[in-house]
Scaffold this motif. Structure first.
Motif, PDB file in Angstrom:
ATOM      1  N   GLU A 271      16.752  25.098 -34.346  1.00 29.70           N
ATOM      2  CA  GLU A 271      17.033  25.643 -35.677  1.00 29.70           C
ATOM      3  C   GLU A 271      16.238  26.922 -35.894  1.00 29.70           C
ATOM      4  O   GLU A 271      15.385  27.289 -35.078  1.00 29.70           O
ATOM      5  CB  GLU A 271      16.643  24.629 -36.781  1.00 29.70           C
ATOM      6  CG  GLU A 271      17.651  23.514 -37.002  1.00 29.70           C
ATOM      7  CD  GLU A 271      18.941  23.980 -37.661  1.00 29.70           C
ATOM      8  OE1 GLU A 271      19.008  25.159 -38.085  1.00 29.70           O
ATOM      9  OE2 GLU A 271      19.882  23.181 -37.747  1.00 29.70           O
ATOM     10  N   GLY A 272      16.516  27.586 -37.007  1.00 31.69           N
ATOM     11  CA  GLY A 272      15.655  28.644 -37.532  1.00 31.69           C
ATOM     12  C   GLY A 272      14.848  27.999 -38.652  1.00 31.69           C
ATOM     13  O   GLY A 272      13.735  27.551 -38.464  1.00 31.69           O
ATOM     14  N   MET A 273      15.446  27.926 -39.836  1.00 28.16           N
ATOM     15  CA  MET A 273      14.958  27.090 -40.928  1.00 28.16           C
ATOM     16  C   MET A 273      16.181  26.721 -41.765  1.00 28.16           C
ATOM     17  O   MET A 273      16.661  27.534 -42.550  1.00 28.16           O
ATOM     18  CB  MET A 273      13.892  27.786 -41.770  1.00 28.16           C
ATOM     19  CG  MET A 273      13.383  26.904 -42.917  1.00 28.16           C
ATOM     20  SD  MET A 273      11.991  27.626 -43.831  1.00 28.16           S
ATOM     21  CE  MET A 273      10.617  26.827 -42.995  1.00 28.16           C
ATOM     22  N   PRO A 274      16.727  25.516 -41.593  1.00 25.52           N
ATOM     23  CA  PRO A 274      18.038  25.166 -42.143  1.00 25.52           C
ATOM     24  C   PRO A 274      18.077  25.123 -43.667  1.00 25.52           C
ATOM     25  O   PRO A 274      17.305  24.406 -44.302  1.00 25.52           O
ATOM     26  CB  PRO A 274      18.326  23.789 -41.536  1.00 25.52           C
ATOM     27  CG  PRO A 274      16.991  23.246 -41.137  1.00 25.52           C
ATOM     28  CD  PRO A 274      16.145  24.431 -40.790  1.00 25.52           C
ATOM     29  N   ILE A 275      19.013  25.881 -44.240  1.00 26.83           N
ATOM     30  CA  ILE A 275      19.166  25.947 -45.688  1.00 26.83           C
ATOM     31  C   ILE A 275      19.584  24.596 -46.249  1.00 26.83           C
ATOM     32  O   ILE A 275      19.090  24.165 -47.304  1.00 26.83           O
ATOM     33  CB  ILE A 275      20.199  27.024 -46.064  1.00 26.83           C
ATOM     34  CG1 ILE A 275      19.728  28.410 -45.597  1.00 26.83           C
ATOM     35  CG2 ILE A 275      20.459  27.020 -47.572  1.00 26.83           C
ATOM     36  CD1 ILE A 275      18.486  28.907 -46.285  1.00 26.83           C
TER      37      ILE A 275
END
Length: 384
Positions: A271-275
């Motif tokens: 992930e990146g930073m999941p909304i």
């Protein structure tokens, strides 16, 4: 007048969500904003309506996969557009724009401040070979030498950037959401527990693991809901017995369905930073997530949910929350309180203006915590 130019090839999903938030707030605060973008299959048809009327949307042909000929053409198209805009800030989103945009900015806007948000590092992808992972990492290292500041969206991502890309020219600003538009978790009577996840079917999201969890844990009082997915996208013959699928839904409907969950699950491989996970925490829903970049940064292990290192751990933590309503309530309350403060887009936007060096006080004399230009309804696939 200050001018921000955003550049993105990945015009969908979490990138689109952050772009609408940043661009609309900046435009409402009197900053000039132009977005140079391409189109992806997940880009919603109504994307233009998602933005403040003052935001300029300009199409530039860019492609996700590496192609020397196409990328060279895209880079020079970006050079032409940047010269027309004469920006003071260039903000690049996702890996393709991160490489092409830094090269174009050096030619067309050498005095602009350049920022690059990876939104999930390509060299962490697990759906490609080790050779491709190394190639992506090599591209990132080369691009980093062209200047600019890399802005990670989590501490874990910043660590990967500094250790793998060998650069210290980084900042860290977490993703944010408009807290006011997220409905709180519904208080329900009865014993039924709804466990859910939100997003498109993809190798990254690892929906197969969600189906397996449902197969192992579903019983007469436990329902598993996949928001935004279709049954024919799920693997195995038992999926229809274990998982309820909402199908395509608007963003508003996705948020409403999320508010009906008792436990949120994120089975991602990277992930990146999941909304969607941030939104679930803001809604007051405890989460059980895989131990990957982004997931581990959003969820406070043992306080707002659990971070699991194995599939068996995920089963254990979900069962623990399912069987203990007091624990669910306590973790949900902590999640809502901490996430609403930590991920408020108003605070995140002020940080971005400060990094841009526009001076947040000057541009935020009037409040911009408004839904007038921020509410939008992309598909759940395009959002997540």
């Amino acid at each position: 007048m200050k001018e921000i130019v955003h550049i993105t090839e990945a015009f969908g999903g979490g990138v689109l969500s952050m772009l609408t938030q940043l661009s609309n707030r900046a435009a409402a605060a009197g900053v000039g904003v132009t977005i140079l973008h391409s189109i992806r299959p997940e880009t919603p048809n109504n994307f233009a309506s998602l933005f403040h009327p003052a935001v300029k949307l300009v199409y530039v042909s860019m492609f996700r996969e590496v192609s020397v000929k196409k990328d060279w053409t895209s880079m020079w198209e970006l050079v032409r557009k940047l010269k027309e805009c004469n920006p003071s800030v260039v903000h690049l989103h996702s890996s393709k724009a991160g490489v092409l945009g830094r090269a174009a900015a050096r030619v067309a806007a050498p005095r602009a401040r350049v920022f690059y948000s990876p939104h999930g590092l390509a060299f962490l992808r697990r759906d490609v070979s080790a050779a491709k992972q190394f190639a992506y990492l090599s591209f990132e290292r080369i691009a980093a030498r062209m200047g600019g500041t890399i802005v990670a969206c989590s501490k874990s991502e910043q660590h990967e950037i500094e250790t793998q890309m060998r650069t210290r020219n980084t900042e860290m600003i977490e993703n944010g959401v408009n807290v006011l538009e997220i409905p709180s978790r519904l208080e329900k009577d009865g014993r039924e527990v709804v466990v859910g996840m939100s997003g498109r079917a993809s190798f990254q999201k690892n929906h197969e693991a969600f189906v397996q969890l449902a197969t192992d844990l579903r019983n007469s009082t436990t329902q598993f809901l996949w928001i935004g997915g279709n049954l024919d996208e799920l693997p195995g013959q038992t999926a229809s017995d274990s998982v309820v699928c909402s199908g395509w839904v608007t963003r508003e409907r996705a948020l409403a369905l999320t508010s009906g969950l008792d436990i949120y699950v994120q089975t991602s491989r990277w992930e990146g930073m999941p909304i969607a996970l941030i939104e679930a925490q803001v809604a007051g829903i405890p989460a059980v997530v895989t131990d990957v970049v982004g997931n581990r940064d959003v969820v406070l292990h043992g306080q707002t949910g659990f971070v699991a290192t194995t599939h068996e751990d995920m089963q254990k933590y979900i069962a623990m929350l399912r069987d203990d309503p007091i624990l669910r309530a306590r973790m949900g309350e902590t999640a809502k309180r901490t996430a609403s403060r930590r991920f408020s887009m108003e605070a995140i936007f002020r940080k971005w203006l400060s990094v841009y060096e526009f001076g947040s006080d000057r541009y935020l004399k009037e409040p911009v915590e408004s839904n007038e230009f921020e509410s939008y309804e992309p598909t759940s696939e395009s959002q997540y």
